[in-house]
Design an enzyme around this catalytic site. Structure first.
Site, short mmCIF file in Angstrom:
data_model
loop_
_atom_site.label_atom_id
_atom_site.label_comp_id
_atom_site.label_asym_id
_atom_site.label_seq_id
_atom_site.Cartn_x
_atom_site.Cartn_y
_atom_site.Cartn_z
N LYS A 1 55.54 12.16 95.36
CA LYS A 1 56.62 11.76 94.33
C LYS A 1 56.39 10.08 94.08
O LYS A 1 56.40 9.42 94.91
CB LYS A 1 58.17 11.98 94.95
CG LYS A 1 59.07 11.76 93.92
CD LYS A 1 60.44 12.31 94.36
CE LYS A 1 61.04 11.41 95.54
NZ LYS A 1 62.59 11.54 95.82
N GLY B 1 69.48 16.64 92.47
CA GLY B 1 68.76 17.69 92.63
C GLY B 1 67.32 17.78 91.98
O GLY B 1 66.48 18.55 92.00
C1 R5P Z 1 64.45 9.85 98.46
O1 R5P Z 1 63.29 9.61 98.40
C2 R5P Z 1 65.14 10.96 99.29
O2 R5P Z 1 64.40 11.40 100.17
C3 R5P Z 1 65.60 12.26 98.27
O3 R5P Z 1 64.23 12.78 97.88
C4 R5P Z 1 66.18 11.82 96.99
O4 R5P Z 1 67.31 10.73 97.45
C5 R5P Z 1 66.78 13.06 96.43
O5 R5P Z 1 67.43 12.43 95.13
P1 R5P Z 1 67.64 13.68 93.99
O6 R5P Z 1 68.14 14.84 94.55
O7 R5P Z 1 68.29 12.89 93.01
O8 R5P Z 1 66.23 13.96 93.61
#
Ligand code: R5P
Length: 291
Positions: free
Chosen positions: A189, A222
């Site tokens: 990511k 999400g």
């Molecule tokens: C960030 O890297 C965290 O580990 C989570 O993946 C993140 O906070 C998830 O955020 P969202 O649900 O807005 O994609």
């Protein structure tokens, strides 16, 4: 030891008091018409080591102020030691300077808790453990991932594939794999630091016709889980579930995740909600008994 039942985690605090046998101290709390917080400890903490259980999810600033006030009230009323149990640690994702001009939010919060009288902190799956080394008091983070994975074992998902949606969550998927006894892997990511937009990509994973559980520390909007579920579908996964420690699930996150084909969302009670089917009480009780 006595357990102070912070208003944001009253139920979890009660479970911890019940399982440890430590006496619970209730807290009267009120929000004044102008939004300011008021708290009062309802029984004595004199000469006690107290553990204050208070999560700091939304409304973060209110929950943080209540926590600081409870810490200070405990010290002013004669507590000899204060351990803050913070199941979800707000502002932990801003743990470094990403762009010039920013602050390090988590360090500011820790300084505030120190000023209030904190002697030590126990938290759960803080976003980046390194940040704790810079706190002005001893602090440790526990992992709720084995408890989440056990939930899926009990539901007959042993051998499920544990997927981390990004590299940062790889340790999480590996802990889950130890319990599930299946395979694990991760996606990639990337985040644009100016817009906050993320893009995800995935190498080929061995998920065809398999049950996959996406594990993360936090589900917020999400978006991360939706992106991961899309890649899993493209790679032929048969069933997709998701589990996180801190289920913030902001706005329409639930609908978006379910629409992306995820069959169940599971989180802990670090953020109390309809998704918190796994309690942190056993984990935190053990940690307190060991102090
Ligand atoms: C960030 O890297 C965290 O580990 C989570 O993946 C993140 O906070 C998830 O955020 P969202 O649900 O807005 O994609």
């Amino acid at each position: 030891m006595k357990i102070i039942l912070g208003p944001a985690s009253r139920e979890l605090g009660e479970k911890i008091a019940a399982s440890t046998g430590f006496e619970a101290v209730s807290v009267a709390s009120r929000i004044f018409p102008d939004g300011e917080s008021y708290i009062r400890l309802e029984s004595s903490v004199k000469n006690e080591h107290v553990a204050i259980v208070q999560t700091t999810c939304k409304p973060q600033d209110t929950n943080l102020m209540q926590l600081a006030f409870m810490i200070n009230a405990a010290k002013r009323n004669g507590a000899k030691k204060v351990t803050a149990i913070i199941p979800y640690f707000a502002y932990a994702r801003q743990d470094k300077i990403f762009l010039e001009g920013e602050n390090v939010s988590i360090e500011t919060i820790a300084a505030m808790l120190k000023a209030a009288g904190t002697d030590q902190v126990i938290t759960v799956n803080i976003h980046a453990e390194d940040a704790l080394n810079r706190f002005p008091f001893p602090a440790k983070t526990l992992s709720a991932i084995p408890l989440l994975a056990e939930h899926f074992v009990k539901k007959d998902h042993e051998k499920a594939f544990a997927l981390a949606p990004d590299k940062g969550a790889l340790y999480i998927a590996e802990q889950a794999k130890t319990v599930l006894a299946g395979e694990s892997g991760n996606l990639e990511k990337q985040r644009d630091r100016h817009t906050g937009q993320t893009t995800q990509s995935g190498k080929h994973l061995n998920v065809k016709d398999k049950t996959v559980i996406i594990f993360d520390d936090i589900i917020s909007t999400g978006g991360t889980i939706v992106g991961a579920a899309k890649i899993l579908r493209e790679q032929g996964a048969k069933h997709v579930y998701t589990a996180c420690v801190h289920g913030l699930l902001i706005g329409d996150a639930e609908t978006r995740i379910l629409d992306a084909g995820v069959e169940e969302i599971v989180s802990t009670d670090s953020v109390p909600s309809k998704f918190s089917t796994v309690s942190l009480a056993p984990l935190l009780s053990e940690a307190l008994k060991a102090l």
